[in-house]
Design a protein around this motif. Structure first.
Motif, PDB file in Angstrom:
ATOM      1  N   THR A  75       0.832  -1.210   0.000  1.00 60.11           N
ATOM      2  CA  THR A  75       0.000   0.000   0.000  1.00 60.11           C
ATOM      3  C   THR A  75       0.863   1.254   0.000  1.00 60.11           C
ATOM      4  N   HIS A  76       1.808   1.322   0.903  1.00 61.53           N
ATOM      5  CA  HIS A  76       2.675   2.504   0.963  1.00 61.53           C
ATOM      6  C   HIS A  76       3.479   2.659  -0.314  1.00 61.53           C
ATOM      7  N   GLY A  77       3.995   1.557  -0.833  1.00 62.03           N
ATOM      8  CA  GLY A  77       4.778   1.629  -2.063  1.00 62.03           C
ATOM      9  C   GLY A  77       3.952   2.088  -3.245  1.00 62.03           C
ATOM     10  N   SER A  78       2.732   1.581  -3.366  1.00 64.53           N
ATOM     11  CA  SER A  78       1.903   1.966  -4.518  1.00 64.53           C
ATOM     12  C   SER A  78       1.439   3.414  -4.426  1.00 64.53           C
ATOM     13  N   LEU A  79       1.232   3.914  -3.207  1.00 70.13           N
ATOM     14  CA  LEU A  79       0.815   5.313  -3.078  1.00 70.13           C
ATOM     15  C   LEU A  79       1.944   6.283  -3.430  1.00 70.13           C
ATOM     16  N   TYR A  80       3.192   5.843  -3.347  1.00 66.90           N
ATOM     17  CA  TYR A  80       4.330   6.713  -3.637  1.00 66.90           C
ATOM     18  C   TYR A  80       4.937   6.450  -5.018  1.00 66.90           C
ATOM     19  N   LEU A  81       4.291   5.645  -5.847  1.00 69.11           N
ATOM     20  CA  LEU A  81       4.824   5.383  -7.185  1.00 69.11           C
ATOM     21  C   LEU A  81       4.903   6.638  -8.046  1.00 69.11           C
ATOM     22  N   ARG A  82       4.034   7.604  -7.809  1.00 69.37           N
ATOM     23  CA  ARG A  82       4.063   8.846  -8.606  1.00 69.37           C
ATOM     24  C   ARG A  82       5.347   9.626  -8.384  1.00 69.37           C
TER      25      ARG A  82
END
Length: 148
Positions: A75-82
């Motif tokens: 979750t944390h990784g996918s939210l910071y992909l941008r």
């Protein structure tokens, strides 16, 4: 949890940064302006966490604390992909660590509560013993051959 904490934070910040005569009104305005953003961010985080948690349960075929750790990292990784792969990787490590800490505390607390419940000695209550005998089908009185 996020809505309440965010509301308290933004209301406090709004009252602190406002002039003396309008503190309550400015606090409420700051709360109304920021509540949708905080609520939306919390909803996105919760939704992604649930998706990743259910996916981890399906893939691993186990229900254990590691699923939450994996879901937190994903979750944390996918939210910071941008912000790029480096930021996503750092955030994933942070999210996984945070969820591992939370799950670890939960496991320790469950262990402590379980040990304290198991450590209490049984109470010798004659009423409980009689109730158990009646429940087992023994009736209330025992017959004796003393009166024959």
């Amino acid at each position: 949890m996020g809505a309440v904490g965010g509301s308290i934070f933004h209301f406090s910040k709004g009252t602190y940064n406002s002039p003396n005569g309008a503190r309550l009104a400015c606090g409420m305005q700051a709360l109304r302006m920021n509540a949708p953003r905080i609520g939306g961010a919390f909803a996105v985080w919760g939704g992604l966490f649930s998706v990743f948690n259910c996916t981890a349960v399906f893939v691993r075929q186990k229900e254990d604390p590691w699923n939450s750790v994996i879901a937190g990292a994903a979750t944390h990784g996918s939210l910071y992909l941008r912000r790029g792969l480096g930021a996503a990787a750092r955030s994933a490590v942070f999210g996984g660590s945070l969820l591992a800490l939370i799950e670890g505390v939960g496991i320790v607390l469950n262990h402590v509560v379980d040990e304290s419940a198991r450590a209490q000695p049984p109470v010798d209550d004659p009423n409980l013993a009689a109730a158990a005998a009646i429940a087992a089908g023994g009736g209330g009185f025992q017959a004796s051959n003393d009166f024959q």
